[in-house]
Enzyme design. Structure first.
Site, PDB file in Angstrom:
ATOM      1  N   CYS A  27      -8.882 -43.415  48.040  1.00 58.87           N
ATOM      2  CA  CYS A  27      -9.352 -42.879  46.733  1.00 58.87           C
ATOM      3  C   CYS A  27     -10.284 -41.685  46.998  1.00 58.87           C
ATOM      4  O   CYS A  27     -10.427 -41.088  46.133  1.00 58.87           O
ATOM      5  CB  CYS A  27     -10.046 -44.082  46.167  1.00 58.87           C
ATOM      6  N   HIS A  40     -15.718 -41.349  41.168  1.00 58.37           N
ATOM      7  CA  HIS A  40     -14.468 -42.055  41.553  1.00 58.37           C
ATOM      8  C   HIS A  40     -14.523 -43.279  40.538  1.00 58.37           C
ATOM      9  O   HIS A  40     -15.417 -44.281  40.379  1.00 58.37           O
ATOM     10  CB  HIS A  40     -14.197 -42.629  42.586  1.00 58.37           C
ATOM     11  N   ASN A  83      -8.054 -47.909  38.007  1.00 58.96           N
ATOM     12  CA  ASN A  83      -8.388 -47.111  39.170  1.00 58.96           C
ATOM     13  C   ASN A  83      -6.997 -46.436  39.581  1.00 58.96           C
ATOM     14  O   ASN A  83      -6.138 -47.171  39.908  1.00 58.96           O
ATOM     15  CB  ASN A  83      -8.836 -47.702  40.464  1.00 58.96           C
TER      16      ASN A  83
END
Ligand code: UT7
Length: 330
Positions: A115, A255, A285
């Site tokens: 990520c 994030h 996500n």
């Protein structure tokens, strides 16, 4: 005068198809309320269509960016793609993206950092501008997470979505742009979040497919704990290092993995909710896509001179933060 790398345009793309919590309720033993209260996610986008991959979403994002900035793909020097779902194991998705957009004068490479792929790619692209080597660098983060999600696994299929976002970096001599970064890797964390098969240790086979080892493997709790600590600490550290108080920071770009991780980070930084970019409720996500998609969604609210902290935590483990000064009014 110091040459910095300023973000001068943003582009984004999310697929049209919406997978809502209500639909997931019918696919796995979960409830829409559980998903929303434990993660903050209400829906996520899924890329449908044969032959479409991460590169296609990156291309849409970059094309929008080029149009906004009024430049041709031929002017691009370098394209760096942050992704864990490349179109192919090789060659790099950046090669495919540059071919599809006609960036004939660019070279490029992919950054595989979970990520944190976009953040690490942004830190890398910055170097090429600061040295004076290049004038136009595109950093794009994108993932087709639906290609590695097991839609029978309720602990992962509720979290991830597909999407991509891109930024253009150009030289600046007035103090705007990326001013600092703190980046970390702890490979010991890989055991909690990875893809078991498909690499050189365990090439894909009938057995690995039957065992569903081509899907994401995640132990949510340890990743959650490490993410809360890692993202909060690195975000606070970059503020301290640059002598920024919570009043000095206009925006946190976190994030988008779990709303609870984002809240813990904002708390640690002393930031009120209105300074925190959130779109997890819409997209889930998107791994490499989360940070640039936040900039894409909030671009109109950003003002020249805004102090922005971007921070992330992901598989690897990888984590880090970037401090930047926004370079334009939309
Ligand atoms: O971006 C990459 C990095 N990844 C992350 O940052 C993800 C970090 N982890 C998380 O966000 C959370 O750990 C999850 C959202 C994945 C899971 O939430 P949690 O609050 O940590 O749940 P848990 O894993 O501790 O599970 C609690 C309970 C368990 O039941 P028991 O054992 O207590 O009976 C799970 O089986 O919740 C159950 N559970 C679910 N229940 C309903 C797990 N997933 C679900 C679900 N619906 N979808």
């Amino acid at each position: 005068m110091r040459v910095t790398a300023a973000i001068t345009a943003v582009g984004g793309y999310v697929p049209d198809f919406i997978l809502s919590n209500q639909v997931l309720e019918k696919m796995v033993p979960t409830t829409a309320d559980w998903i929303e209260s434990r993660t903050g996610i209400k829906e996520r986008r899924i890329l449908k269509g044969d032959g479409l991959g991460t590169s296609d979403m990156c291309v849409f994002a970059i094309e929008e960016l080029l149009k906004k900035r009024g430049i041709s793909a031929l002017e691009i020097d370098l394209i760096i793609v942050g992704t864990v779902t490349p179109d192919l194991v090789f060659p790099a998705t950046s090669n495919i993206v540059s071919d599809k957009i006609g960036a004939k004068n660019a070279w490029g490479y992919d950054v595989a950092a979970g990520c944190s792929g976009f953040l690490f790619a942004l830190a890398s692209g910055t170097q090429f501008i600061e040295t004076g080597k290049y004038k136009k660098v595109i950093v794009v983060g994108g993932d087709k997470m639906s290609s590695i999600v097991d839609y029978d696994d309720r602990s992962t299929c509720i979290i991830f979505g597909d999407g991509a976002g891109a930024v253009l970096l150009e030289p600046n001599t007035e103090g705007y742009g990326i001013l600092d970064s703190i980046l970390h890797v702890d490979g010991a964390g890989r055991k909690y979040l990875h893809q078991k098969a498909g690499g050189s240790v365990k090439p894909p086979s009938h057995e690995t497919i039957d065992a569903k080892e081509h899907y994401i493997y995640q132990e949510g709790q340890p990743v959650f704990k490490a993410a809360v600590i890692g993202m909060a600490e690195v975000s606070a550290s970059i503020m301290e290092k640059n002598k920024l108080s919570s009043n000095d920071v206009a925006w946190l770009v976190p994030h988008q993995a779990n709303k609870r991780i984002i809240d813990a980070t904002a708390d640690r930084m002393g930031l009120p909710a209105e300074k925190v970019m959130i779109n997890i409720q819409k997209y889930g996500n998107t791994t490499g896509g989360t940070l640039p998609l936040c900039l894409w969604d909030y671009e109109k609210k950003l003002k020249k001179g805004d102090n922005i902290i971007m921070s992330t935590f992901g598989a690897g483990f990888t984590w880090g933060a970037i401090y930047l000064k926004w370079a334009y009014n939309s």
